[in-house]
Structure formats: C-alpha cells, structure tokens
Design a protein around this motif. Structure first.
Motif, PDB file in Angstrom:
ATOM      1  N   LYS A  93      -1.773 -14.049  -2.312  1.00  0.00           N
ATOM      2  CA  LYS A  93      -1.841 -13.003  -3.273  1.00  0.00           C
ATOM      3  C   LYS A  93      -3.002 -11.943  -3.193  1.00  0.00           C
ATOM      4  O   LYS A  93      -2.847 -10.544  -3.418  1.00  0.00           O
ATOM      5  N   GLU A  94      -4.171 -12.552  -3.062  1.00  0.00           N
ATOM      6  CA  GLU A  94      -5.107 -11.700  -2.991  1.00  0.00           C
ATOM      7  C   GLU A  94      -5.096 -10.767  -1.596  1.00  0.00           C
ATOM      8  O   GLU A  94      -5.769  -9.553  -1.664  1.00  0.00           O
ATOM      9  N   LEU A  95      -4.716 -11.222  -0.798  1.00  0.00           N
ATOM     10  CA  LEU A  95      -4.425 -10.350   0.526  1.00  0.00           C
ATOM     11  C   LEU A  95      -3.547  -9.149   0.316  1.00  0.00           C
ATOM     12  O   LEU A  95      -3.632  -8.141   0.899  1.00  0.00           O
ATOM     13  N   LYS A  96      -2.515  -9.493  -0.574  1.00  0.00           N
ATOM     14  CA  LYS A  96      -1.879  -8.270  -0.840  1.00  0.00           C
ATOM     15  C   LYS A  96      -2.366  -7.311  -1.791  1.00  0.00           C
ATOM     16  O   LYS A  96      -2.063  -6.015  -1.697  1.00  0.00           O
ATOM     17  N   VAL A  97      -3.214  -7.832  -2.740  1.00  0.00           N
ATOM     18  CA  VAL A  97      -4.092  -6.699  -3.530  1.00  0.00           C
ATOM     19  C   VAL A  97      -4.870  -5.745  -2.711  1.00  0.00           C
ATOM     20  O   VAL A  97      -4.810  -4.686  -2.704  1.00  0.00           O
ATOM     21  N   MET A  98      -5.366  -6.455  -1.625  1.00  0.00           N
ATOM     22  CA  MET A  98      -6.353  -5.956  -0.662  1.00  0.00           C
ATOM     23  C   MET A  98      -5.533  -4.865   0.013  1.00  0.00           C
ATOM     24  O   MET A  98      -5.746  -3.625   0.003  1.00  0.00           O
ATOM     25  N   LEU A  99      -4.384  -5.133   0.712  1.00  0.00           N
ATOM     26  CA  LEU A  99      -3.424  -4.151   1.594  1.00  0.00           C
ATOM     27  C   LEU A  99      -2.971  -3.162   0.645  1.00  0.00           C
ATOM     28  O   LEU A  99      -2.944  -2.036   1.014  1.00  0.00           O
ATOM     29  N   ALA A 365     -12.060  -6.929  -8.341  1.00  0.00           N
ATOM     30  CA  ALA A 365     -11.306  -7.571  -7.606  1.00  0.00           C
ATOM     31  C   ALA A 365     -11.107  -6.883  -6.273  1.00  0.00           C
ATOM     32  O   ALA A 365     -11.659  -5.860  -6.019  1.00  0.00           O
ATOM     33  N   GLN A 366     -10.825  -7.671  -5.498  1.00  0.00           N
ATOM     34  CA  GLN A 366     -10.632  -7.185  -3.889  1.00  0.00           C
ATOM     35  C   GLN A 366      -9.650  -5.829  -3.780  1.00  0.00           C
ATOM     36  O   GLN A 366      -8.810  -5.687  -4.823  1.00  0.00           O
ATOM     37  N   GLY A 367     -10.012  -5.147  -2.966  1.00  0.00           N
ATOM     38  CA  GLY A 367      -9.250  -3.714  -2.904  1.00  0.00           C
ATOM     39  C   GLY A 367      -9.583  -2.563  -3.833  1.00  0.00           C
ATOM     40  O   GLY A 367     -10.337  -1.575  -3.406  1.00  0.00           O
ATOM     41  N   PHE A 368      -9.477  -2.846  -5.129  1.00  0.00           N
ATOM     42  CA  PHE A 368      -9.746  -1.800  -5.866  1.00  0.00           C
ATOM     43  C   PHE A 368     -11.121  -1.591  -5.905  1.00  0.00           C
ATOM     44  O   PHE A 368     -11.657  -0.203  -5.914  1.00  0.00           O
TER      45      PHE A 368
END
Ligand SMILES: [Zn+2]
Length: 457
Positions: A93-99, A365-368
């Motif tokens: 799930k976290e990888l999706k937020v990153m991408l 959070a990652q990505g943001f």
C-alpha cells in the motif's frame, strides 16, 4: 478490479506518444516547448519537435498541450511503517502512495529482510511501486528501545566487520549508520565497507563528529553534526549541539545561542572538498522542531490519512512530550535559520544535495512529503531548477543509474511525470500531477486516484 483492467489496457499498447508537451529534461536547464516524446517498450525512443514526428500507427496518444514533463522523482530517505511501531507489513500500500506522488525511485533507509523481498517483488512486477534501493538494517551502538530490533547492534570493530559482511551477503544495497556508533567501530565499518565494495550512508554521531565522517567520505543524511561545527572553537561541549539524538535533549538546545553563522562558509567548503552527497531532510526537521505547526496543521495535511491508526497515539505523545518541554522559541527559530543557511551555502559551494523526506517519521507520509522537501529547498534559497535536481539528476548520479533514469532523454527509461503547471515558475507545482509514466505503464489522473484510494489504511 477496475485498476487491474485499466493497467492491463495501458500496458498492452506498446507505443505511447505525449504530444505538444513542454519538456523539462533536467540534463540541461530550462523548458523545451512543443515536444513530442515517443515511448516504445518502456523506453524513450524519441524526444523531438512535435511538428517533425510521425505518430506510429496504433500508438496511444496523450495530449500534453500546456503541460510540463519532468523526470520521475527520487526520495532518498524513506522508511516503511513496518518498523515504525506496529510491525504490520503494509509495504504494498505504501508503495502505491509513493508512486501516486510521482516517486519512481525510493531509497529505504532502514533495511529489513521484508524489504529485500519487497524490492524483489517490485523488480519482478508482482507489486506496483517505485524501484527500491534498500539500505542495510541500521547500524547502532545500542538498542535501548525494546521490542523487535530493527538494527545491527555493533559495539566492537569485530562486530562491525561481521555485520557489514552479513549485510552485503544478504543483498542490501548500502550500509546505513544511525545512533551511538563509537569511533573505532565507525572506522571498522568504513574499512570493511570499502573492502566489500558497498557504500555507507546515514548519520554522523557525536562520538564520530563531522571531520571523521568527511574523511571517510560517507554519504551524510540530515546534515548531522554540521551544526556542531558552528560552535565556538573554545567551547567545552563539542559533540553536544542540536544534531542526531541530541535534538531531543533540552541541554543540547542550550548551545544554540552560541552557534556562529560566520562559520558556515568554511563548513560548506569542507563538505565540498570531501566530494560527498548530502541529504538534508530539512522538511522533517522543520515540521518536527519548528515552531509554526499546530495540531491542526498536521491533521489537515493529505499525509495524515495514511498514518495507521495504531501508531497515531504514540506519534502524538512524542509531539506532546517535546512541546511540553520545548526549547525557547528564539532557539528554535535560530536552529531553522541556520539549517536553511547551511543548505544554501552547500548548494552555492557545489555540494550535490539530494531530496529525502524521512517519511513516515513524525506525521509525514511517503510521497506527499517529497513535495514538501523539494519546496523546502526553494525556501532555503535554491532555485526551483536546483531543487528539482535534488530529486532527479543528483540521486540518479549518486546511485549510478543516470544512464537510464533522472533525465528525459532518448534511450532512457520512460520514467516521468506530467504536470499541469510549470514547477520552474512555482516549485509547489510539482504537486499538480496529471499523469505518471513508469516503463510501459501510463497512469492518468484517474488511475493515480485509484492507487491512492486503494492505499488508505
Ligand atoms: Zn530516517
């Protein structure tokens, strides 16, 4: 299910053409208007004046009119929630937020066998996400926190040597150093890593101090111990200023009034002469130790929804504990001011800086948070162009992947972000993501929103 069908459709089309787009290639400064970018089998086949190209038949055409194409971003300092309190593997799930936030490359800065497995699954396309670089379990001098140990605890040179070899053999990409490493143990880590041909990244602790870190040419995270160099030469408390774990200690903050900004140019020259890359992770420090953030500021950020409910109480209790015993506002302001000045001086001296968010520490959070970090570079005084370099060209060169990533050029991976607005006009426009290309996969805004939705805890 919807997403599955969507991605399948878009992978099926082997040729994708972005037409009439403003390209910010990053291998040269500025914007190249009215370009066509042709992608074939996941690689950039052509970047050329839109008027001069022939669109291959059967190609998927994306209208880039009025939009801006930048290389996919790197986050050089991220973690997973797995080691952040609840020990539940939600990496997919976290990888999706990153991408979904435009990250196509991420360095995970605290290794675990779980992450080696995740890296493998991303590489074999079993799960969706950015390409991962996974550092070793963090090397620490002690583990006083209880619970599962996410670290190599190394207290002697012999233990250090064995741990470096173990990490290399396990398949980690770099050695990560964090807290309480003694000087002789540090030397053993550096020496063994050189023999094993593996890079060293991470903190520089007060038992090592900056000159030794620079002599070892370690890749330094958080600008650790940089601020210590601003203490007067006569001071009794070198190694005790607001760096590394000392940041949480009230005594360390008592040194802040003595920090001398006139020492910054010499500091920047020292770092430049060492030839190292630096990841300041300033946004993390500013939101953690700055004075401007109210509880509401955190809660209204998009990041907040992605923090697992199970770990929120702990996050808030850490915040309260620090806030209840906060250093004087003047000291906090000076601390932030100095970090900004150091960052700008490093850039002006030609030190290659890299964007790292340190998410999901604190309330990030990652990505943001990579967009916050890129924006913070501009607040520190870098040009928007230079700020973009920290998340594209610089990390690609550091990681040795610049031949395939980090700029938009013929022959490189199709690895880029389509933005609605020009980030060189206003760096906050890195957030105006309209589409993401990762290899043969094209994510339009709807697909990106699906990624985000499916990643909510
Ligand atoms: Zn970190």
């Amino acid at each position: 299910m919807f997403l599955f069908v969507f991605i399948t459709l878009h992978v099926f089309s082997q040729v994708v053409v972005i037409r009439n787009v403003n390209v910010i290639p990053m291998n040269k400064e500025g914007v190249v208007p009215a370009q066509a970018v042709i992608v074939k089998n996941g690689k950039i086949e052509t970047v050329a004046d839109d008027k001069t190209i022939n669109v291959p038949s059967g190609a998927k055409v994306i209208d880039g009119n009025g939009k801006f194409l930048v290389p996919g971003f790197f986050d050089m300092h991220a973690h997973f929630f797995y080691e952040q309190g609840e020990n539940v593997n939600t990496c997919d799930k976290e990888l999706k937020v990153m991408l979904a936030n435009g990250l196509t490359s991420v360095r995970i800065e605290c290794g675990d066998p779980v992450y080696l497995n995740v890296r493998e699954q991303v590489n074999s396309k079993k799960i969706t996400g950015p390409e991962l670089t996974v550092a070793s379990p963090q090397f620490v001098g002690a583990w006083p926190w209880g619970g599962k140990v996410f670290a190599e605890v190394v207290t002697t040179p012999a233990e250090a040597e064995a741990a470096v070899k173990r990490s290399k053999a396990a398949g980690y990409d770099e050695i990560k150093i964090t807290f309480m490493i003694k000087r002789d143990v540090y030397e053993a880590i550096i020496k063994t890593a050189a023999k094993e041909n593996i890079k060293v990244t991470g903190h520089v602790g007060p038992l090592v101090k900056l000159p030794a870190g620079l002599a070892a040419k370690q890749q330094i995270e958080h600008m650790d111990e940089f601020i210590d160099m601003l203490l007067p030469d006569t001071t009794y408390n070198h190694g005790q200023s607001v760096s590394d774990m000392n940041l949480w200690r009230r005594n360390a903050w008592a040194t802040v009034p003595y920090l001398d900004e006139n020492k910054i140019p010499a500091l920047a020259k020292m770092v430049k002469d060492a030839g190292i890359y630096v990841t300041p992770t300033n946004y993390f420090f500013f939101s953690c130790f700055g004075t401007v953030s109210s509880d509401e500021d955190y809660k209204t950020k998009p990041d907040y929804r992605y923090i697992p409910a199970a770990i929120l109480p702990e996050r808030w209790s850490i915040k309260r504990r620090f806030a209840d015993n906060a250093p004087p506002v003047e000291s906090q302001k000076k601390y932030i001011y100095l970090r900004m000045k150091i960052t700008k001086a490093l850039w002006e001296s030609g030190v290659p800086l890299m964007a790292g968010s340190d998410s999901p520490e604190w309330f990030l959070a990652q990505g943001f948070s990579i967009h916050d970090e890129i924006e913070t570079f501009v607040k520190c005084g870098l040009s928007p162009w230079a700020a973009l370099q920290t998340a594209t060209v610089n990390p690609a060169k550091y990681l040795g992947v610049y031949s395939r990533k980090g700029s938009i050029e013929k022959g490189k991976n199709a690895d880029f972000i389509l933005l609605n607005k020009n980030p060189l006009d206003d760096i906050r426009n890195t957030r105006t993501i309209s589409g993401i290309m990762q290899g043969s996969n094209w994510y339009d805004r709807q697909a990106i929103d699906e990624l985000l939705k499916s990643a909510l805890p």
